[in-house]
Enzyme design. Sequence first.
Site, short mmCIF file in Angstrom:
data_model
loop_
_atom_site.label_atom_id
_atom_site.label_comp_id
_atom_site.label_asym_id
_atom_site.label_seq_id
_atom_site.Cartn_x
_atom_site.Cartn_y
_atom_site.Cartn_z
CD GLU A 177 56.25 27.46 33.38
OE1 GLU A 177 57.43 27.43 33.76
OE2 GLU A 177 55.92 27.82 32.23
CD GLU B 169 54.80 31.26 30.03
OE1 GLU B 169 54.45 31.72 31.13
OE2 GLU B 169 55.93 30.76 29.83
#
Length: 427
Positions: free
Chosen positions: A205, A322
């Site tokens: 991220e 994810e």
Amino acid sequence: MGLFFSLSILLLSQLLFCFILKTTDSLSVNVVEGSVNTNGTASIGFIDEDFICATLDWWPPEKCDYGTCSWGNASLLNLDLNNKILFNAIKAFSPLKVRLGGTLQDKVIYQKIGDQETCPNLTKNSSLMFGFTNGCLTMSRWDELNIFFKNSGAKVVFGLNALSGRTIGLDGTAIGPWDSSNAEALIRYTANKGYNISGWELGNELSGNGIGTSVTAKQYAFDTISLQNLVQKIYFGFQEKPIVLGPGGFYEANWFNEYVTESSNAIQAITQHIYNLGPGVDDHLVEKILDPSYLDGGSQPFRDLQNILKKSRNSTVAWVGEAGGAYNSGRNLVTNAFVFGFWYLDQLGMASMYDTKTYCRQTLIGGNYGLLNTTTFVPNPDYYSALLWHRLMGRHVLSTSFTGTNKIRSYAHCSKTSQKTGTCIAK
Ligand SMILES: *[C@@H]1O[C@H](CO)[C@@H](O)[C@H](O)[C@H]1NC(C)=O
Ligand SMILES: *[C@@H]1O[C@H](CO)[C@@H](O)[C@H](O)[C@H]1NC(C)=O
Ligand SMILES: *[C@@H]1O[C@H](CO)[C@@H](O)[C@H](O)[C@H]1NC(C)=O
Ligand SMILES: *[C@@H]1O[C@H](CO)[C@@H](O)[C@H](O)[C@H]1NC(C)=O
Ligand SMILES: *[C@@H]1O[C@H](CO)[C@@H](O)[C@H](O)[C@H]1NC(C)=O
Ligand SMILES: *[C@@H]1O[C@H](CO)[C@@H](O)[C@H](O)[C@H]1NC(C)=O
Ligand SMILES: CC(=O)N[C@H]1CO[C@H](CO)[C@@H](O)[C@@H]1O
């Protein structure tokens, strides 16, 4: 208000499996006529044999959200690897793809062999980025994990620390190139021990605006190419080499476009994360999960990423690395309950339609969105959805539509058996 749910597996001419998700908001019998249309001429997507994937994270027991601490001992650092239910839950898939990573992966240091320094754990400190100090993975824990994954039949993708060597600038962005030396030590150790890792992924991220901090697409592409070179060097002469994945972040058109272009063919899989339901604290999660038009909005990032990859005409494929639906650890009695299947199964169906090769559910265990109960390890309802999908849905995805009501959603694939006999589709 009552809810009615049906999950049907239909065997159509013994060749393809189709599942239908249906919600009605009333218990009264509401007769709706409709029809399912499936085009079996050609497939619109071709997913991995082991499309179903689940994650294991680093969050220690002290990770709390909105006053609830939902991780227990589910961290890679303290998960009970002798638990029989955990072992059998993975074994049932043979193999289950497992992605190891999460927010704190960019704070994990790998112990170097012969290093006499202590190897401290991730410790809570709310004044630091992500609320924890750096922590360390000992090689003895890494050995235990690899032995467990080998015995239980897990196919492992490992998320590497992508913040190594960078400094955080005054504007909050990460500056400088990736320092690959610690990752190199881990990968060499792993390869020398003969542990099978099917993929090495760079970072978590940090794409687009990033969570906590961010890295530019150009720099990230450059760093991913370094990782690919490292993997080629270390696994030189190996029959099967691990793939390289990145960036493990939220889809952002400009950033992803540039990343794909700049990294050309150096990356085998582009990984995106999905939390399209908002924060776990939201009181309206169930309404969102049962709202067909809300769910439809979830197809956008799959479609967008597919378009970018089509345009680049590279061999790079798309993965969901994810997906937990609701961020900040999900929500107890929602993202670990039966109702979450409406979101999860719909996501699996949509992702496949847009040729996403693998879909990793956050989490196998840990937080409020585990396929397994964090304290008892007993399967939550979505565990069975994942297993059914894995056993029934083959690689060829067929164009399928339902007309009649948008509360019924249908997805069809060639069955896993017809795939073996090659009897499902014309081409
Ligand atoms: C089915 O798919 C094929 C191949 O993509 C296409 O040529 C054909 O028009 C489709 N049939 C229908 C009824 O949509
Ligand atoms: C985690 O494990 C420790 C040590 O085994 C134990 O004391 C603790 O109660 C466990 N925590 C949870 C939430 O299960
Ligand atoms: C880190 O945590 C693990 C699991 O709780 C424990 O076994 C280990 O001793 C700890 N290491 C240090 C250096 O405190
Ligand atoms: C937390 O980190 C800050 C910044 O590095 C440091 O000043 C502080 O002493 C740390 N707090 C604890 C309890 O270790
Ligand atoms: C690693 O995987 C390959 C291919 O899947 C397999 O042939 C080999 O036995 C595995 N090695 C170990 C040590 O598990
Ligand atoms: C997980 O197990 C505990 C202990 O049995 C139970 O209290 C809890 O409700 C379970 N969680 C879910 C989501 O089923
Ligand atoms: C090998 C190959 O096809 N590489 C291409 C991947 O995509 C980028 C961006 O479109 C091209 O620049 C590469 O030549």
